[in-house]
Design a protein around this motif. Sequence first.
Motif, short mmCIF file in Angstrom:
data_model
loop_
_atom_site.label_atom_id
_atom_site.label_comp_id
_atom_site.label_asym_id
_atom_site.label_seq_id
_atom_site.Cartn_x
_atom_site.Cartn_y
_atom_site.Cartn_z
N HIS A 47 0.50 -1.18 -0.36
CA HIS A 47 0.03 0.02 -0.11
C HIS A 47 0.70 1.26 0.06
CE1 HIS A 47 -4.06 -1.37 1.27
NE2 HIS A 47 -3.43 -2.66 0.96
N PHE A 49 5.06 1.80 0.81
CA PHE A 49 5.62 1.08 1.64
C PHE A 49 6.91 0.42 1.12
CE2 PHE A 49 1.39 1.73 3.80
CZ PHE A 49 1.53 3.29 4.61
N ASN A 162 -8.79 5.08 -1.80
CA ASN A 162 -7.45 4.77 -2.72
C ASN A 162 -6.85 4.20 -2.21
OD1 ASN A 162 -6.96 7.66 -1.91
ND2 ASN A 162 -6.67 7.69 0.58
N GLU A 163 -7.43 2.93 -2.33
CA GLU A 163 -6.95 1.28 -1.76
C GLU A 163 -7.59 0.66 -3.64
OE1 GLU A 163 -8.89 -0.54 1.40
OE2 GLU A 163 -6.72 -0.33 2.35
N LEU A 190 3.67 2.56 9.38
CA LEU A 190 2.80 3.58 9.14
C LEU A 190 1.60 2.84 7.92
CD1 LEU A 190 6.25 4.54 6.73
CD2 LEU A 190 5.15 5.80 8.27
N TYR A 191 1.92 1.50 7.74
CA TYR A 191 0.63 0.71 7.26
C TYR A 191 -0.75 1.59 8.16
CZ TYR A 191 -3.05 -2.27 5.72
OH TYR A 191 -4.39 -2.57 4.88
N LYS A 193 -0.84 3.29 10.41
CA LYS A 193 -1.38 4.87 10.80
C LYS A 193 -2.47 5.13 9.73
CE LYS A 193 2.20 6.21 14.13
NZ LYS A 193 3.19 6.88 14.20
N LYS A 194 -2.10 5.26 8.08
CA LYS A 194 -2.90 4.82 7.37
C LYS A 194 -4.09 4.42 7.16
CE LYS A 194 -2.79 4.65 2.45
NZ LYS A 194 -1.95 4.01 1.29
N ASN A 195 -4.34 3.64 7.92
CA ASN A 195 -5.88 2.92 8.26
C ASN A 195 -6.84 3.42 9.48
OD1 ASN A 195 -6.25 1.22 5.55
ND2 ASN A 195 -4.21 0.84 6.24
#
Length: 212
Positions: A47, A49, A162-163, A190-191, A193-195
């Motif tokens: 996604h 990263f 976004n996905e 990071l993933y 926090k994005k979700n």
Amino acid sequence: WFFKHVEMGIILEDDCLPSNSFFKFCLELLDQYAKDTRVMHIGGCNHGFEDPASSYYFSQLPHVWGWATWKRAWKHFDLRMASWHEFVKGNYINSIFKDNWECQRRLNDWSRTAEKKIDCWGYQWSYAVATNGGLSVLPGLNLIQNIGFHSEATHTTRAISNESNLIVHDLQFPLIHPKFVIPNHKLDELYSKKNMIIKPSFFRRSFLWIKR
């Protein structure tokens, strides 16, 4: 049924469009880690990263949009999640994930699945990987595009997401393997926090499960 006939294989649903290198990537790593029980999942989805030092990285998060596994790993899958109450009672979640948000998110997803409020199999698989100390392989570049985002979909009903617009790439071969078979917590966080999408009654449900 699948693993009654083969020892390893690729699972690709009808709404997952792979890049050409997805199959070579899976086949090479199915052989590479065939006997390494630490590795339970090979995913094709990234996604956004990347680990610039290698062609893929190890994660605690198995993404199931185009993936591969072994019979030895799938034997741990339990659709009913029979061990769920014992898992919650022992508060094992904090022994698995370092990120607090990921702990909360997984508790929420798994509790709703165990209560049969979600009709799926992916959360049961992520639970099986997590509770057996398993690792997922995720590519350094995204190899899968999910083209099934629309109002009539089973789960991905948001047409705009976004996905749904992930660009697919082709990896360079030979692959550059990571030096260590350990999860990349930085990329996993990071993933997470994005979700960060908080659903109604999220914290209340999580608290009640921990209390039980």
